[in-house]
Scaffold this active site. Structure first.
Site, short mmCIF file in Angstrom:
data_model
loop_
_atom_site.label_atom_id
_atom_site.label_comp_id
_atom_site.label_asym_id
_atom_site.label_seq_id
_atom_site.Cartn_x
_atom_site.Cartn_y
_atom_site.Cartn_z
N HIS A 155 0.86 -1.18 0.00
CA HIS A 155 0.00 0.00 0.00
C HIS A 155 0.90 1.23 0.00
O HIS A 155 2.02 1.20 0.52
CB HIS A 155 -0.87 -0.04 1.26
N ASP B 25 3.00 -3.98 8.05
CA ASP B 25 1.72 -3.31 7.84
C ASP B 25 0.63 -4.35 8.08
O ASP B 25 0.40 -5.23 7.24
CB ASP B 25 1.66 -2.76 6.42
N GLN C 211 -4.53 -5.01 7.10
CA GLN C 211 -5.46 -5.98 6.53
C GLN C 211 -5.40 -7.35 7.21
O GLN C 211 -6.12 -8.26 6.79
CB GLN C 211 -5.18 -6.14 5.03
N LYS D 284 -10.60 -0.29 10.47
CA LYS D 284 -10.75 -1.50 9.66
C LYS D 284 -11.14 -2.71 10.50
O LYS D 284 -11.39 -3.78 9.96
CB LYS D 284 -9.47 -1.79 8.88
N CYS E 270 -4.71 2.47 -3.74
CA CYS E 270 -3.49 2.99 -3.13
C CYS E 270 -2.33 2.01 -3.31
O CYS E 270 -1.54 1.78 -2.39
CB CYS E 270 -3.68 3.31 -1.65
#
Length: 406
Positions: free
Chosen positions: A121, A198, A201, A224, A361
């Protein structure tokens, strides 16, 4: 708790959009919020809204206890060793920028290497681009396999002794690829690099154990994972956070201020300058309670079943290309031959189905895929196979409509 009981706790799902029951397939962008989170935020503002750490009055004490209680919930959720390793930020983007600006500028120099992948991302790409420009370091990319996965032999080749930082998505927001973070961390640490993950997700959808992954830093976003917007987390190993300098200065993060110099509070507060995101943190704590009540293993299994069902159904539609590996997290990214993703999303919206269309993104990944944009349907604990059936029917309608138009 079954999916119908879960859905009953999400007020926004019980509405019609354009004359159809809402099907929300955009949770990778932001999840919907359950009543326990909404009610927690309402209760904070109604009953004990106050600043934290500063006052000795009752409301201030209640707010501080709830705010720091949320930090402990995050610590437990990630299995961090200490609450001092949990820094509240505005989100994943802010957390990754903090690492790049503080740890990166102090530890990366000309001739060093920063290693990432094509699937990152922009939030886990641009900070490293900027750091490489500022320091003269080299930005390197681990290549992807044809199905969008990573081969550990490529990781071994890409991470050299010159590597200082390896930054990688736990789960790709486009491909759904679940990366072997623990194995990548082992390779990186053997070569003296730190690992930045990261987890935007992954944290909402599966168990994430920072000690098991052995990552040095990990970032996530509350919005999220059923929490409020504007709140996120940076986890960092204490040994690194203690060495790092804050990048925001002002109230709350100080210890002593003199006319020409100042000293900082201990962890984690030295990185939380100004009035912190109090309601957001408390809401995130409520979201963690909710997710743990449902069970992260149950959520992961449910989403896996939905993703596999969607892949099976989409395979029956001629002219649909799905990107990413067969074994994936709970999302499908795709294109329909001859139809722009924005047109697909517009037709689906007319049927009450919310999906995402664009570059997500992740423009370098779009270039690697050989496309300018894609459509994405992302699933969460409140979605059903019946909703996927409605999605498939709408896809077929979109395909037929544009085949007649053109």
């Amino acid at each position: 708790m079954n999916v119908n009981e879960i859905r009953a706790l999400f007020p926004i799902l019980h509405q019609q959009v354009n004359g159809h029951p809402l099907v929300y397939f955009d949770s990778a962008a932001t999840s919907q919020k359950p009543l326990p989170v909404i009610e927690t935020l309402d209760r904070y503002y109604r009953e004990y809204n106050s600043n934290v750490h500063r006052g000795v009055h009752t409301l201030g004490t209640k707010a501080t206890d709830a705010y720091e209680g949320a930090r402990e919930k995050v610590r437990r959720f990630l299995n961090a060793q200490s609450a001092q390793e949990i820094i509240f930020t505005r989100g994943t983007t802010a957390a990754l920028n903090l690492v790049a600006a503080s740890y990166g500028r102090a530890n990366v120099k000309e001739g060093d290497e920063i290693v990432i992948t094509y699937m990152e991302h922009h939030s886990n790409l641009i900070p490293w681009q900027q750091l490489s420009k500022q320091t003269g370091a080299t930005l390197k990319y681990i290549p992807l396999q044809e199905d969008g996965t990573i081969d550990l032999r490529d990781v071994e080749a890409a991470i050299t002794k010159a590597a200082k930082i390896v930054a990688i998505a736990h789960v790709s927001n486009v491909l759904g690829t679940i990366n072997p973070v623990r194995e990548i961390a082992r390779i990186a640490h053997e070569r003296g690099a730190v690992v930045v993950v990261d987890a935007a997700q992954s944290a909402p959808h599966m168990k994430v154990d920072v000690q098991e992954l052995d990552c040095d830093f990990l970032a996530l976003s509350g919005h999220k994972m059923c929490g409020p917007t504007g709140i996120g987390v940076l986890y960092g190993k204490k040994k690194w956070l203690e060495q790092m300098e804050p990048i925001e200065f002002g109230g709350e993060m100080i210890d002593f201020v003199e006319l020409y110099d100042s000293t900082w509070k201990e962890l984690p507060w030295k990185f939380e300058g100004g009035t912190p995101i109090i309601a957001g943190a408390i809401g995130l704590g409520a979201a963690i309670d909710f997710l743990e009540q449902v069970g992260l293993d149950a959520i992961a299994a449910h989403e896996h079943e939905l993703a596999q069902y969607a892949l099976e159904r989409m395979a029956d539609i001629e002219g649909v290309t799905v990107y990413g590996p067969k074994e994936r997290a709970g999302l499908v990214t795709f294109n329909i031959d001859g139809v722009h993703p924005h047109d697909v999303a517009t037709v689906l919206d007319a049927e009450g189905i919310a999906i995402r269309a664009g570059h997500h993104c992740a423009q370098p990944l779009m270039k690697w895929l050989g496309v300018t944009a894609t459509a994405r349907a992302s699933f969460y604990l409140y979605n059903t196979k019946e909703e996927i059936d409605a999605f498939i029917a709408a896809l077929q309608k979109a395909k037929e409509y544009f085949s007649h138009v053109f």
